[in-house]
Design an enzyme around this catalytic site. Structure first.
Site: not given
Ligand code: GLU
Length: 480
Positions: A255-256
């Site tokens: 996600k990052r």
């Protein structure tokens, strides 16, 4: 050793499954596994099962289930059975664990978390691998500790101590793990909820799953699962552990580092057929084919040519694949995409006729990779434009400005379609001694907000006449 898998043997009915945990959106990695499982089932005329692994009660939500179902629907990965919820099968797990307790392949363990931590600490201090030491494991002639009062036990699988687990992974090839490397796994928590490794075995057994495709983060779980299949006398499915997807930066997709959910791509205006095509190529190939339909994939996907090395996410390639499908999109689908993306940008488009919007889409879409980019072009028709200072400085100088009012006047009588507009532009050029190469970018900047567009007359014809005139006149008067 070759870099890809061989065609797996198929001896009975093919039944595959995808078993997402409903703790968020459908992850790209899970979507790809779903696609492989689905395509394999379809290829063999088999059955594809959707199972919801919701035993992580604290993190599972119905909202997430809905999102996952929606993403699967959007991708067109249809299931034949399910969704089957693990939390609705607790009675069945209890029945199986009772049998295992009775047969001696499972036992109760009353060790507290603190006690287990102390055990691991001591193992670490001795430089040993941290494994459960079997303190509650019944053995002939062994005296077990006294059962502590008021402690709800966990239930552990009694893993064989001798020998090894071996399986021929459809992707990774033969894998062998010695049993002394793995310990007695908790299969039912103190609250009575089964753990993943146990529920998955009961389910794959009950659902007669023939081939398990899943991410290779589960490779380490497979030896336990195989031992439990054996303990239960259940037939083994074939296992295919698909390597991870790495992000653009070579790290595991996360996600990052950008969007990892299917939903995020849907929202950006990627097309399901493009996503499907692109995901299929992440870790699987059919010759040099890059662009293929769902039907072609099903015809080709027999479980061979799955790559052993990790796949690399490539945003530019996905954009290219999407642009290809966008070009080929039918009118109705283009309209739906455009309206959805305009809505997402908060642009009022309801009053605009389909015919006009379609003309606009047809003009712009070949320059776009995504629906969001298409809406970026269409936006000039629905909201005031603001050209960049650079474009204004470069294209809208004192030489061209006087011609804006002339063009606005000449457009008054023009037949409102490309040829009429082209004639008005030509007359304006003649009246001011300008060249098309000077004037057209200037008009584009003030009317469209950008210096490059498809054919000027065609683009202007998309606007209401008065809107073009108004933008031209405002630009004629604006301070330089
Ligand atoms: N719930 C597991 C996951 O989402 C499924 C693993 C499996 O397919 O066995 O990773």
């Amino acid at each position: 050793m070759s870099g890809t898998s061989h065609t797996p043997a198929v001896t009975g009915p093919v039944r595959t499954r995808i078993a997402p945990s409903p703790t968020g959106f459908l992850h790209l990695g899970t979507a790809r596994t779903a696609l492989f499982s689905w395509a394999f089932a379809r290829h063999h005329g088999g059955t594809f099962v959707l199972r919801i692994e919701d035993t992580d009660v604290a993190r599972s939500t119905q909202d997430s289930v809905e999102q996952i179902l929606e993403s699967m629907r959007w991708l067109g990965i249809d299931h034949d059975e399910g969704p089957i919820y693990q939390m609705q099968r607790l009675d069945r797990y209890r029945e199986v664990v009772d049998r295992m307790l009775a047969e001696g392949s499972a036992y109760r363990c009353y060790a507290s978390p603190e006690e287990l931590e102390a055990m691991r600490e001591a193992q670490r201090a001795r430089g040993e691998k941290t494994l459960y030491d079997g303190r509650w494991r019944p053995e002939p002639g062994k005296t077990l500790p006294a059962v502590p009062e008021g402690v709800a036990p966990v239930i552990r699988f009694r893993n064989p101590e001798e020998g090894a687990v071996t399986w021929d992974d459809l992707v990774k090839g033969p894998i062998t793990i010695a049993n002394h490397e793995i310990d007695d796994l908790v299969i039912v928590r103190a609250d009575g909820v089964p753990t993943y490794n146990f529920a998955v075995v009961v389910d794959d057994w009950d659902m007669k799953i023939s081939h398990v495709f899943r991410g290779d983060e589960h490779v380490n779980n497979t030896p336990w699962q195989i031992n439990m299949f054996h303990a239960l006398g259940a037939p083994l499915p074939a296992f295919a552990h698909v390597p991870v997807i790495l992000g653009d930066d070579g790290q595991k997709l996360s996600k990052r580092r950008g969007a990892v959910s299917v939903t995020a791509y849907e929202e950006e205006g990627f097309l399901p057929e493009a996503m499907l095509n692109y995901l299929a190529r992440l870790g699987w190939s059919h010759g040099d084919e890059e662009l293929f339909s769902r039907e072609q994939m099903v015809a080709w996907f027999d479980g061979s040519h799955l790559a052993r090395h990790p796949a690399q996410w490539d945003a530019a390639k996905l954009a290219w694949v999407n642009a290809h499908y966008l070009k080929a999109l039918g009118d109705e689908a283009v309209l739906a995409l455009a309206r959805r993306q305009l809505g997402r940008r908060g642009l009022a488009h309801d009053g605009v006729a389909d015919a006009l919007l379609l003309r606009a889409c047809t003009l712009f879409k070949d320059r776009c990779n995504t629906g969001a980019e298409l809406a970026g072009w269409l936006a000039m028709l629905f909201e005031p434009v603001e050209a960049t200072a650079e474009d204004r400085a470069q294209h809208v100088g004192p030489v061209v400005r006087p011609a804006f009012a002339t063009l606005a006047d000449k457009l008054e009588a023009a037949a409102w379609a490309a040829p009429g507009i082209a004639a008005a532009v030509k007359e304006t050029l003649a009246a001011h001694g300008l060249k098309m190469g000077q004037f057209a970018p200037a008009v584009r900047v003030v009317v469209c907000g950008r210096a490059q567009t498809p054919s000027l007359d065609a683009v202007l014809s998309l606007f209401p006449r008065a809107a073009v005139q108004e933008r031209l006149r405002a630009a004629a008067q604006a301070p330089l």
